[in-house]
Motif scaffolding. Structure first.
Motif, PDB file in Angstrom:
ATOM      1  N   TRP B 170      34.258 114.154  -5.203  1.00 21.89           N
ATOM      2  CA  TRP B 170      35.464 114.035  -4.624  1.00 21.89           C
ATOM      3  C   TRP B 170      35.203 114.810  -3.108  1.00 21.89           C
ATOM      4  CZ3 TRP B 170      39.255 110.736  -4.310  1.00 21.89           C
ATOM      5  CH2 TRP B 170      39.641 109.933  -5.177  1.00 21.89           C
ATOM      6  N   ARG B 173      33.456 112.293  -1.328  1.00 20.48           N
ATOM      7  CA  ARG B 173      34.425 111.279  -0.805  1.00 20.48           C
ATOM      8  C   ARG B 173      35.518 111.534   0.273  1.00 20.48           C
ATOM      9  NH1 ARG B 173      36.458 108.016  -6.264  1.00 20.48           N
ATOM     10  NH2 ARG B 173      37.657 106.882  -4.476  1.00 20.48           N
ATOM     11  N   LEU B 174      36.015 112.562   0.127  1.00 19.08           N
ATOM     12  CA  LEU B 174      37.001 112.868   1.075  1.00 19.08           C
ATOM     13  C   LEU B 174      36.543 113.424   2.261  1.00 19.08           C
ATOM     14  CD1 LEU B 174      39.754 114.344  -1.228  1.00 19.08           C
ATOM     15  CD2 LEU B 174      39.833 112.235  -0.107  1.00 19.08           C
ATOM     16  N   VAL B 177      35.229 109.854   4.397  1.00 20.87           N
ATOM     17  CA  VAL B 177      36.164 109.128   5.011  1.00 20.87           C
ATOM     18  C   VAL B 177      36.643 109.896   6.360  1.00 20.87           C
ATOM     19  CG1 VAL B 177      36.915 107.775   3.057  1.00 20.87           C
ATOM     20  CG2 VAL B 177      38.221 109.968   3.719  1.00 20.87           C
ATOM     21  N   GLN B 178      36.862 111.230   6.379  1.00 27.71           N
ATOM     22  CA  GLN B 178      37.310 111.949   7.561  1.00 27.71           C
ATOM     23  C   GLN B 178      36.080 111.971   8.604  1.00 27.71           C
ATOM     24  OE1 GLN B 178      39.722 115.443   6.809  1.00 27.71           O
ATOM     25  NE2 GLN B 178      39.004 115.125   4.982  1.00 27.71           N
TER      26      GLN B 178
END
Lengths: 364, 364
Positions: B170, B173-174, B177-178
């Motif tokens: 995670w 993933r996070l 995207v940023q």
């Protein structure tokens, strides 16, 4: 100061869904969560912004993302307890004096009640939109130069982020991509505010207004016309169109619900056709191809018979609806307000015309 | 303990680009920044992990994203001063005793030198990959159960985020995207670590190894063969393929450089064709359709004459290259290591076979 009981919550849920202009999520699940929260923790104290200390510190609680997903991931309040603690510590504020809604809406008016009940803190009777809007920079706080950050974002799984951005558009961009990655819906605490800021830049009385609207919609009247008259009176609104939904287009894209609905006229509107375009919230209403209301003014849809609010995710073929229009808060009608949430921002090639002007033209 | 001077930095930049297996960015800009940082602030102290206190606290400094974009947005070091301060405060650690690289690579080996020079803190001689890998969970720290968070992410504009995630996938993933929203490249400080953790889970000696490799590649030898012999000796590596690049496919997608390069054989490989697939880093090398090396083993490309490392963004038609292979750190060859960075993770339908087995088969 007063306390919100179960009856107040029932009314607020319905009235806020009305002010949510199609967005902000379905009121049912939010209401159930809020009722259960006050059943477990006692009634929630509601303070007007005038009743808080200037230097006290408040954090809002809201969901962002596609309302159709939001209602499937409704928080139980614990998520915000953790977020408030982390964000408070990051900000160096040990005591969070209360919470408030960022916008009016079926979900986002209920979440602060759940959080207030769980944390035993007051709810403040103001928001930063006076309606619902899809993006984070669409807040009166932003118009008055307040920073949306430090903000916190979290999901139902337990991921948490704190952000400080160079401006509020970047808050929206970076929170939005995380929201999409988190599954099109996330919980946010943005625009941490002092009591002074709530007084100066918040839209006061939004919870009480929601409650009054809900009272009318849930109330018993002699006939439909009387109920509508009462609703027009309490909202200072306009009747724009009556008809039957004949087509709905909808998609989830970039963490938003996009779409438009076509309504075939009934009664006085027999033979007419209305189209309403939405991005989470209803943004532009046209009648026979001519705009009759546009953002930031409120375009609210209600059930033709019961006047119950109809959110964008509940639109379906055959439903008979009444389209209503309300005058936006004066902050939204300034130059910077129109720039931030006017029709051009959302990609419509329209100059903003106030709803009362459009209605007067119609009536001629 | 020793100090890194300009000569050491020149060598480290080249050697780390070699260990970067095509990724980690071009060494030139990073080197210039590191040279300027020590010119302004004096030489950087290099400590082995054995020399730090168990309870001391260290934060790495790295870039994530597409290397081709990274080199255009190289940080000046100030960004990390701010990030270290925010992350340190969030973690409740007032004193950051030093920094270290997350991976070996042209950019990511230099950034910690810039930061160490600017902040006047030591650089620790270890990383968490022993090479370069494209994703955040691809770290020996992760294999040993360390959390990648709290982590910080920032961009050259000044946006900053701190995250705590439920697992390291995670985090990836996070943060990804940023990174994409920030323009396909961002600065990160992940896996904040104690001295004990560096000792136990870091890959030791990576900076010194980079320096030794760089010394050979930049050195003067009687002839090419002697230089290659020295390089094979210091890296414990294999010669896999010699040829001329005849085709390069490349795209930036999701904040990564994806692609593959085709090489037509020269010398002993005349008539053969090699294909190397990459996602930032070289991941699988095939000769005439048969795998000859695969991740997590290192696939390094160098200029056929000078042995200068060739990064994936520098691949071009006509370039004459030597493909080399190195044995991955033993942590990567465990079951969980292969699961995390083996060929299947990257979408190749291949069982991992160690490079020495593949080479032995070739030689038969």
């Amino acid at each position: 100061m007063r306390y919100l009981d179960a009856e107040a919550i029932e009314n607020i849920a319905v009235g806020a869904a009305f002010l949510g202009t199609g967005g902000g999520g379905d009121p049912y699940i939010g209401k159930m969560m809020a009722l259960s929260a006050i059943e477990n923790n006692g009634p929630v104290q509601l303070l007007s912004p005038e009743e808080v200390e200037d230097d006290d510190f408040f954090i809002p609680a809201a969901m962002m993302g596609a309302p159709s997903v939001m209602i499937e991931k409704f928080p139980n309040g614990n998520e915000f307890v953790r977020v408030f603690e982390k964000l408070g510590r990051y900000l160096g504020k040990e005591t969070i004096r209360g919470t408030f809604p960022m916008e009016a809406g079926g979900v986002n008016s209920m979440i602060p009640i759940v959080v207030a009940a769980q944390m035993g803190i007051p709810l403040i009777d103001c928001d930063s939109m006076g309606r619902a809007f899809p993006e984070l920079q669409m807040a009166t706080f932003n118009l008055h130069g307040m920073s949306a950050t430090p903000m916190a974002i979290t999901d139902e799984k337990g991921n948490i982020g704190i952000m400080e951005t160079i401006d509020n558009k970047w808050t929206e961009r970076l929170a939005r991509v995380q929201t999409v990655e988190m599954g099109a819906s996330a919980m946010v605490s943005i625009y941490p505010a002092t009591g002074r800021q709530l007084k100066d830049y918040g839209i006061h009385n939004i919870i009480t207004l929601s409650e009054e609207i809900g009272k009318v919609i849930r109330g018993t009247y002699e006939n439909e016309q009387e109920k509508m008259t009462a609703l027009l009176e309490v909202t200072n609104g306009f009747q724009l169109f009556q008809g039957k939904i004949i087509d709905v287009k909808r998609e989830i894209k970039g963490g938003f619900n996009f779409g438009r609905v076509k309504i075939s006229g009934l009664n006085d509107n027999l033979g007419d056709e209305a189209v309403i375009h939405f991005q989470n919230e209803n943004l532009v209403a046209e009648k026979n191809g001519v705009p009759i209301a546009m953002t930031p003014d409120l375009i609210c849809m209600v059930d033709l018979e019961t006047l119950a609010p109809v959110t964008t995710e509940a639109l379906k073929y055959g439903k008979r609806v009444q389209v209503m229009g309300l005058i936006a808060d004066s902050d939204w009608r300034t130059e910077i307000g129109i720039e931030t949430v006017g029709p051009k921002y959302f990609g419509y090639d329209l100059e903003y015309v106030p709803i009362e002007t459009l209605v007067a033209k119609e009536d001629k």
